[in-house]
Design a protein around this motif. Structure first.
Motif, PDB file in Angstrom:
ATOM      1  N   GLN A   1       0.705  -1.293   0.075  1.00 50.88           N
ATOM      2  CA  GLN A   1      -0.134   0.207   0.111  1.00 50.88           C
ATOM      3  C   GLN A   1       0.881   1.268  -0.099  1.00 50.88           C
ATOM      4  OE1 GLN A   1      -3.411   0.489   2.574  1.00 50.88           O
ATOM      5  NE2 GLN A   1      -3.629  -1.833   2.568  1.00 50.88           N
ATOM      6  N   ALA A   2       1.958   1.271   0.888  1.00 50.82           N
ATOM      7  CA  ALA A   2       2.704   2.305   0.926  1.00 50.82           C
ATOM      8  C   ALA A   2       3.512   2.687  -0.378  1.00 50.82           C
ATOM      9  CB  ALA A   2       3.784   2.270   1.963  1.00 50.82           C
ATOM     10  N   ALA A   3       3.769   1.585  -1.293  1.00 47.61           N
ATOM     11  CA  ALA A   3       4.560   1.776  -2.344  1.00 47.61           C
ATOM     12  C   ALA A   3       3.591   2.166  -3.738  1.00 47.61           C
ATOM     13  CB  ALA A   3       5.048   0.382  -2.784  1.00 47.61           C
ATOM     14  N   GLY A   4       2.344   1.661  -3.381  1.00 41.68           N
ATOM     15  CA  GLY A   4       1.240   2.158  -4.488  1.00 41.68           C
ATOM     16  C   GLY A   4       0.806   3.806  -4.261  1.00 41.68           C
ATOM     17  N   ILE A   5       0.787   4.249  -2.973  1.00 40.05           N
ATOM     18  CA  ILE A   5       0.460   5.641  -2.734  1.00 40.05           C
ATOM     19  C   ILE A   5       1.646   6.416  -3.113  1.00 40.05           C
ATOM     20  CG2 ILE A   5       0.240   7.152  -0.914  1.00 40.05           C
ATOM     21  CD1 ILE A   5      -1.142   4.881   0.858  1.00 40.05           C
ATOM     22  N   GLU A   6       2.888   6.185  -2.911  1.00 42.22           N
ATOM     23  CA  GLU A   6       4.062   6.783  -3.246  1.00 42.22           C
ATOM     24  C   GLU A   6       4.429   7.070  -4.835  1.00 42.22           C
ATOM     25  OE1 GLU A   6       7.028   8.834  -1.589  1.00 42.22           O
ATOM     26  OE2 GLU A   6       4.837   9.029  -0.980  1.00 42.22           O
ATOM     27  N   ALA A   7       3.939   5.700  -5.570  1.00 44.58           N
ATOM     28  CA  ALA A   7       4.393   5.768  -6.977  1.00 44.58           C
ATOM     29  C   ALA A   7       3.181   6.361  -7.787  1.00 44.58           C
ATOM     30  CB  ALA A   7       4.432   4.304  -7.419  1.00 44.58           C
ATOM     31  N   ALA A   8       1.848   6.454  -7.225  1.00 44.40           N
ATOM     32  CA  ALA A   8       0.955   7.223  -7.957  1.00 44.40           C
ATOM     33  C   ALA A   8       1.196   8.736  -7.576  1.00 44.40           C
ATOM     34  CB  ALA A   8      -0.519   6.913  -7.013  1.00 44.40           C
ATOM     35  N   ARG A   9       1.644   9.213  -6.430  1.00 41.33           N
ATOM     36  CA  ARG A   9       1.974  10.569  -6.178  1.00 41.33           C
ATOM     37  C   ARG A   9       3.198  11.131  -6.938  1.00 41.33           C
ATOM     38  NH1 ARG A   9       5.423  13.629  -2.613  1.00 41.33           N
ATOM     39  NH2 ARG A   9       6.483  11.578  -1.889  1.00 41.33           N
ATOM     40  N   HIS A  10       3.911  10.329  -7.320  1.00 36.19           N
ATOM     41  CA  HIS A  10       5.201  10.644  -8.033  1.00 36.19           C
ATOM     42  C   HIS A  10       4.503  10.894  -9.614  1.00 36.19           C
ATOM     43  CE1 HIS A  10       8.297  10.929  -5.238  1.00 36.19           C
ATOM     44  NE2 HIS A  10       8.124   9.585  -4.959  1.00 36.19           N
TER      45      HIS A  10
END
Length: 458
Positions: A280-289
């Protein structure tokens, strides 16, 4: 960037606490219901399995909402963030009705498909409360993922802890009764769960100030939410279905094998929830970038996700190897069951590290719009795991099923490498590949999208 690992860890640990509290709450509920006898446990086990199966559909909306909102926040597009929130609630309402109404109408026939005797009536009684309660469950997931899409994973953790603490208190009161409260039995467990979730949802809505809903309902945004979340929902549902097939295979080796698997699996959830927190953390960060036009940072983010997932997987492997025996002893003194549980946990040391990498990197895949690659890799892994499990179990017994799980996870990890997980363009930045074969090609270099100006309306 050097800050990716610490940022990912900061987002992931509250998600882990949130997920783990739910697992512990489920175990506590089972503990109380065990006092009512085997039919009660069987009834609630079936109902829980149905909820887990339906969770895959809920995750399509909730996880897609988190990713689309994170992308809008990265682009500093407040108008789009408002449309995502409004559209997510509409999808929540439609989805709740689509799940709850048929469930209420057919709850008893569904129970009869799996159970017989008094357990059928108990399961139907539980589902009579649980199916309407799906609306609360759906809304709670959407509310949590709206927070997560804004980069806040601590508020969902706090509301989950509040709800589960309330569940601890309500379970014995509503199941067995106390003072003026009647003993409701199995339906009381369902009522306690729905009530605790309702309180947690009310608190979440009261705290929800970061995302303001604006504009009209957007069909385009609805399609984007569903497209972003579809791969996660399909991946989750497929894993649940394969788990049921695997359970049937284990059952052919007797009750001790099933009991040992049940004990070991519940113990293993403590570790695997950490993997899904990283995801979940990786998905949030990747979408934000991706939304901010920083696509050049995605390869570094993928590498740091790999680093964090590998670290978590290695720790889980070491703990599993060291604590298999004492943890098993907490649950059973039956030598046959203990032997099966120990064998399962020790062979899981082959599985945990590759599975941690598969789950963690899956969050990046989903966020940057390569859901087809995620689903394809999952399918390839299970295409290896299921036949290998059957074949090896004929040769070396039930342990062959556990070895096959490791083979399936390694196959998925190899598929991620072949599918060129990173870099790739975010959803909406390119057309979807026309065939799975095209996913094997190295993606074209990214161009930085035009930054969306901050809207003046909220």
């Amino acid at each position: 960037m050097r800050g990716h690992v610490s940022r990912l860890a900061g987002l992931a640990w509250p998600v882990y606490v949130e997920l783990l509290s739910g697992v512990i709450a489920s175990i506590i509920t089972t503990f109380w219901l065990a006092r009512l006898g085997g039919p009660a446990v069987a009834a609630v086990t079936l109902a829980t399995g149905i909820e887990h199966l339906l969770l895959g559909l809920v995750l399509v909306v909730s996880s897609g909402t988190s990713l689309q909102l994170s992308r809008a926040r990265g682009a500093e597009d407040t108008a789009e963030a408002g449309r995502v929130a409004r559209t997510a609630w509409w999808l929540c309402g439609l989805g709740s009705a689509a799940l709850a109404v048929p469930g209420m109408l057919y709850r008893e026939p569904v129970a009869r498909l799996f159970l017989d005797g008094p357990a059928v009536a108990l399961a139907a009684g539980y589902l009579a409360v649980a199916f309407p309660g799906l609306a609360v469950f759906f809304a709670q997931k959407v509310a949590d993922d709206l927070f997560k899409g804004s980069g806040d994973t601590r508020t969902p953790m706090r509301t989950a802890l509040l709800g589960n603490l309330l569940l601890f208190a309500l379970d014995p009161l509503l199941i067995f009764g106390a003072g003026p409260l009647p003993a409701l039995g199995v339906p009381g467990a369902a009522l306690a769960l729905v009530a605790s979730r309702t309180v947690a949802l009310a608190v979440a809505l009261a705290l929800h100030r970061r995302v303001r809903m604006s504009g009209r309902l957007s069909l385009r945004t609805a399609r984007q939410i569903l497209a972003a979340g579809l791969s996660f929902g399909v991946d989750f549902t497929t894993r649940m279905a394969v788990g049921m097939v695997q359970l049937g295979l284990v059952a052919s080796f007797g009750v001790a094998a099933v009991a040992g698997y049940g004990i070991g699996y519940r113990t293993l959830l403590v570790a695997t929830m950490a993997f899904y927190a990283v995801r979940q953390a990786a998905g949030i960060e990747a979408a934000r970038h991706a939304g901010a036009g920083r696509a050049n940072q995605l390869p570094a983010l993928a590498r740091d996700t790999t680093t964090l997932a590998a670290l978590v997987g290695a720790v889980a492997t070491a703990l599993c190897a060291a604590t298999a025996a004492p943890l098993t002893a907490l649950f059973t003194r039956d030598p046959a069951v203990a032997a099966q549980s120990l064998a399962f946990l020790r062979l899981m040391c082959l599985y945990l590290l590759p599975y941690a990498l598969v789950v963690g990197l899956g969050g990046v895949l989903q966020a940057v719009g390569r859901g087809r690659a995620l689903v394809l890799a999952t399918a390839l892994g299970f295409a290896v795991q299921l036949p290998a499990g059957y074949g090896l179990s004929r040769l070396i017994g039930v342990n062959g099923v556990w070895v096959a799980m490791a083979a399936g996870a390694l196959t998925q990890l190899a598929a991620y490498h072949l599918l060129r997980i990173i870099p790739c363009k975010p959803v909406g930045a390119h057309r979807r590949p026309r065939s799975p074969r095209s996913l094997l090609r190295r993606p074209a270099p990214l161009t930085t999208p035009r930054r969306v100006e901050r809207s003046s309306t909220a």
